[in-house]
Design an enzyme around this catalytic site. Structure first.
Site: not given
Ligand code: 0X9
Ligand code: ZN
Length: 419
Positions: A183, A186, A238, A308, A383
């Site tokens: 992303h 980040e 993003r 992330h 994260e």
């Molecule tokens: O939404 C996402 O891709 C991730 N959070 S972020 O705020 N960095 O964008 C979390 C992804 C976690 N993984 C899954 N839910 N598979």
């Molecule tokens: Zn992310």
């Protein structure tokens, strides 16, 4: 005469080539003067509805939401109207960042060069893609017996996806994958991943066996086009920077584009959405390159660690839907909690451990689930900092303490993998 005409034509031609290959640098940078980050309380269903409706009415975006509160980012032009609506409905909120542009301007700096062979990043600033790639080149130059670089593919705008391999070459080594920067905004992710790489390599001879007897594969910037776009044009970007012929908007969320359970929950099929899954599984060169890398690699991968921000969470699969634990969820939870304890011992920061869908939200087509789906046991999304004070615009003084937490996470998992 003929020759000078030719050279003018050549020059003009080159200009076009330049425009073609570096499209992002020509756009006027988006400014965020007076833009704010708010933390809004979500006490009940009605409040949630009012708050989330703001996204449809105004130019606000939700960076993070939990059951109790939402981190809401607002452009200056919408602040007064949003304030009015929240006040009228007695919804509590606090302003976390008063003027985002000021924070953005504090972030960038040139890397330190000592005039010799060393090319050092110092982890008190965020660096350009080029500086990060030069840093990797330099490690290979300094330690050719330990490090090598492989370009596993190219981004949509033709930037290389460079994986650093660190290995003592022993047969029987296990392998660990680390990536950062899937992303774009980040920034703490590539910053922490380069810190980890630097520590592994520069202190190699003092590393324990559980670090030395691993073949490390590290992709510090998974989404180089997006990363450069956040540096040059729009800090809040993003996604990647591709645009399908039928798409209205730019960018696919690479963390919704992987081929496992693609298109399920927590994704969008609208190209303008921040969580656009793309036109199909692995429609993007950046995600395809990683899948090809694993398809063509015969190593014994035991961990897939993708960094992330933000929120301070250690998340494990399955993440594509709620309530679907893996068979080994307990082991992943235990390892995550051990890492979290070690991370807390550094600077008191709490990283919460759990299933990614249940703790955060379901998101199908993410790389963590893909890693798990190809049989890599310890697959985690980490994260990094913070928990919403600054969100994505984490001031540079937090790079080192955060990177050390990421480093401790990796050490803990490597130790567990070696058992
Ligand atoms: O939404 C996402 O891709 C991730 N959070 S972020 O705020 N960095 O964008 C979390 C992804 C976690 N993984 C899954 N839910 N598979
Ligand atoms: Zn992310």
């Amino acid at each position: 005469m003929a020759q000078s005409t030719l050279s003018v034509i050549f020059l003009i031609f080159n200009c076009f080539l330049f425009i073609e290959s570096v499209p992002t640098t020509l756009e006027t940078p988006v400014r965020y003067d007076g833009a704010q980050l708010w933390n809004v309380s979500l006490s009940d269903e009605q409040t949630r509805k009012i708050v989330f409706d703001l996204e449809n009415e105004f130019d606000v975006s939700f960076w993070r939401t939990s059951n109790a509160a939402a981190d809401m980012f607002l452009k200056k032009s919408v602040i007064e109207s949003a304030r009015q609506i929240l006040n009228e409905n007695n919804i509590e909120y606090s302003v976390r960042v008063e003027d985002m542009q000021k924070h953005i301007e504090r972030e960038s700096r040139q890397p330190y060069r000592d005039g010799q062979q060393n090319y050092g990043l110092t982890w008190d600033a965020y660096y350009s893609l080029n500086d990060i790639l030069l840093f990797l080149d330099n490690l290979v130059e300094k330690y050719p017996n330990l490090c090598s670089l492989e370009t596993i593919g190219y981004s949509h705008e033709n930037r290389p996806l460079k994986v650093l391999k660190i290995s003592n070459g022993k047969s029987g080594n296990k392998a660990i994958w680390i990536d950062g920067g899937i992303h774009a905004r980040e920034w703490i992710s590539p910053a922490s991943v380069t810190y980890i790489v630097n520590d592994l390599v520069e202190n190699w001879n003092n590393q324990p066996a559980y670090i030395q007897n691993v073949n490390w594969y590290v992709l510090p910037v998974h989404n180089p086009d997006g990363y450069e776009y956040t540096r040059n044009t729009n800090r809040m970007w993003r996604k990647n920077r591709s645009k399908g012929s039928n798409s209205k908007c730019f960018g696919v969320d690479l963390n919704r584009n992987f081929g496992f359970k693609w298109g399920g929950k927590g994704v969008s099929h609208d190209s303008c959405s921040e969580i656009y899954a793309g036109s199909g599984p692995f429609s993007e060169p950046e995600s395809t390159a990683v899948a090809d890398f694993f398809a063509n690699n015969t190593e014994n991968f035991e961990a897939f660690l993708t960094f992330h921000s933000y929120g301070q969470w250690i998340l494990y699969p399955w993440g594509y839907d709620n309530g679907i634990p893996t068979d080994d969820a307990e082991e992943l939870d235990l390892a995550g909690r051990e890492a979290s304890e070690n991370m807390k011992a550094l600077d008191g920061q709490v990283y919460t451990v759990g299933n990614s869908a249940d703790l955060l939200y379901p998101a199908a087509g993410a790389s963590d689930d893909y890693g798990k789906s190809i049989g890599i046991k310890y697959s985690y999304t980490i994260e990094l900092r913070d928990t919403g004070r600054y969100g994505f615009i984490l001031p540079p003084e937090f790079i080192l303490p955060t990177a050390k937490e990421a480093h401790t996470f990796v050490h803990t998992i490597a130790r567990i993998v070696a058992k």
